[in-house]
Scaffold this motif. Structure first.
Motif, short mmCIF file in Angstrom:
data_model
loop_
_atom_site.label_atom_id
_atom_site.label_comp_id
_atom_site.label_asym_id
_atom_site.label_seq_id
_atom_site.Cartn_x
_atom_site.Cartn_y
_atom_site.Cartn_z
N ASP A 14 -30.87 44.91 35.52
CA ASP A 14 -32.00 44.98 34.60
C ASP A 14 -33.28 44.90 35.43
O ASP A 14 -33.76 43.82 35.76
CB ASP A 14 -31.92 43.82 33.61
CG ASP A 14 -32.91 43.96 32.47
OD1 ASP A 14 -33.61 44.99 32.43
OD2 ASP A 14 -32.99 43.06 31.63
N ASN A 57 -41.68 43.10 29.34
CA ASN A 57 -40.53 42.38 28.78
C ASN A 57 -40.79 40.89 28.93
O ASN A 57 -40.75 40.36 30.05
CB ASN A 57 -39.24 42.77 29.51
CG ASN A 57 -38.71 44.12 29.06
OD1 ASN A 57 -39.20 44.71 28.12
ND2 ASN A 57 -37.70 44.61 29.77
N ASP A 67 -37.97 46.14 26.14
CA ASP A 67 -37.72 47.58 26.23
C ASP A 67 -36.31 47.75 26.78
O ASP A 67 -36.07 47.54 27.97
CB ASP A 67 -38.75 48.25 27.14
CG ASP A 67 -38.53 49.76 27.26
OD1 ASP A 67 -37.54 50.27 26.67
OD2 ASP A 67 -39.33 50.42 27.94
N GLU A 68 -35.38 48.11 25.90
CA GLU A 68 -33.98 48.19 26.30
C GLU A 68 -33.65 49.47 27.06
O GLU A 68 -32.51 49.66 27.49
CB GLU A 68 -33.08 48.09 25.06
CG GLU A 68 -33.20 46.75 24.34
CD GLU A 68 -32.21 46.64 23.20
OE1 GLU A 68 -30.99 46.68 23.45
OE2 GLU A 68 -32.66 46.53 22.04
N THR A 69 -34.61 50.36 27.23
CA THR A 69 -34.34 51.63 27.90
C THR A 69 -34.54 51.56 29.40
O THR A 69 -34.29 52.54 30.11
CB THR A 69 -35.24 52.74 27.33
OG1 THR A 69 -36.62 52.44 27.61
CG2 THR A 69 -35.04 52.88 25.84
N ASN A 70 -34.97 50.41 29.92
CA ASN A 70 -35.23 50.29 31.35
C ASN A 70 -33.94 50.48 32.15
O ASN A 70 -32.93 49.84 31.87
CB ASN A 70 -35.84 48.92 31.65
CG ASN A 70 -36.50 48.87 33.01
OD1 ASN A 70 -36.88 49.90 33.56
ND2 ASN A 70 -36.66 47.68 33.54
N ASN A 71 -33.97 51.36 33.12
CA ASN A 71 -32.85 51.63 34.02
C ASN A 71 -31.68 52.32 33.33
O ASN A 71 -30.54 52.24 33.80
CB ASN A 71 -32.35 50.36 34.71
CG ASN A 71 -31.61 50.67 36.00
OD1 ASN A 71 -31.90 51.67 36.66
ND2 ASN A 71 -30.66 49.84 36.36
N ILE A 72 -31.92 53.02 32.23
CA ILE A 72 -30.86 53.79 31.58
C ILE A 72 -30.36 54.89 32.52
O ILE A 72 -29.17 55.20 32.57
CB ILE A 72 -31.35 54.39 30.26
CG1 ILE A 72 -31.58 53.27 29.23
CG2 ILE A 72 -30.36 55.41 29.72
CD1 ILE A 72 -30.34 52.50 28.86
N GLU A 73 -31.27 55.48 33.29
CA GLU A 73 -30.88 56.55 34.20
C GLU A 73 -29.87 56.06 35.23
O GLU A 73 -28.91 56.75 35.56
CB GLU A 73 -32.10 57.13 34.90
CG GLU A 73 -31.81 58.25 35.88
CD GLU A 73 -31.21 59.48 35.23
OE1 GLU A 73 -30.49 60.23 35.94
OE2 GLU A 73 -31.44 59.69 34.02
N LYS A 88 -26.47 55.84 33.59
CA LYS A 88 -25.87 57.16 33.42
C LYS A 88 -25.25 57.64 34.72
O LYS A 88 -24.15 58.20 34.75
CB LYS A 88 -26.92 58.16 32.94
CG LYS A 88 -27.39 57.96 31.52
CD LYS A 88 -28.45 59.00 31.15
CE LYS A 88 -28.94 58.82 29.72
NZ LYS A 88 -30.02 59.79 29.39
#
Length: 211
Positions: free
Chosen positions: A79, A85, A100-106, A109
């Motif tokens: 994270d 945050n 923001d739960e989208t941090n480091n989604i890349e 993936k």
């Protein structure tokens, strides 16, 4: 959950972790995270979430057969720090969580892609990595948080941290915080050993300071 071409008779398979891409990869400079084995799925667990996808994904494999061939993985990304945050207290005393739960989604993936790319070499069906139930590794929501950390982060700048590098409050001389609150961010591994090691480090600092 991947499906092995051979039966998987193990009873306790959480015995292996893979961190080859923890700090990045040849095609990505940022942390991808870690891959662990997970407790063995059984037919009842698969059946509990199956109606939405089982017929399309594995029409030729009953739940018992899927479970007998299941190899379960847990993917966990780091994270990464994000200044917005935070946990704050409103004027009326209510606690507010900004996340923001989208941090480091890349990164996640890419980690999943690394795992999927290995399945064929590991004796798995490459086209059968299931991801639509809690047992089969869908993303965990904020309600499933287990390793809270970072609410009293340490650092060298009082403007961006609450503690100094020895985990002492910048504004108080007799307050130290040594649980996982001091973390600047949470890693992709369980935090207990890191918290223990830091507590011992701070303990040595206190002994030296007290003479």
């Amino acid at each position: 959950m991947a499906i092995s071409k051979e039966p998987n008779d193990t009873q306790f398979q959480k015995t292996l972790a893979l961190h080859d891409w923890y700090f990045g990869a040849d095609d990505w400079d940022y942390p991808l995270g870690g891959i662990q084995m997970l407790g063995k799925s059984d037919a009842e667990q698969i059946h509990g979430q199956a109606p939405r996808w089982a017929g399309a994904v594995a029409p030729d494999m009953p739940f018992e057969v899927l479970a007998h061939h299941a190899v379960d993985f847990w993917l966990c990304g780091e994270d990464l720090p994000l200044a917005d945050n935070r946990v704050t207290v409103e004027s009326d005393g209510r606690i507010r969580l900004a996340l923001d739960e989208t941090n480091n989604i890349e990164g996640m993936k890419r980690l999943r892609h690394k795992l999927q790319g290995m399945l064929g070499h590991l004796g798995m069906h490459e086209h059968r990595l299931l991801s639509r139930s809690i047992y089969l590794h869908k993303g965990m929501p904020i309600g499933a948080t287990a390793h809270q950390a970072g609410t009293v982060r340490f650092g060298t700048d009082p403007a961006t941290s609450a503690l100094d590098v020895n985990c002492k409050a910048h504004d108080l001389d007799n307050l130290y915080v040594v649980d996982t609150s001091f973390f600047p961010s949470i890693g992709a591994v369980n935090p207990s050993l890191t918290a223990i090691a830091n507590a011992l480090r701070v303990g040595d600092h206190l002994l030296a300071r007290l003479g």
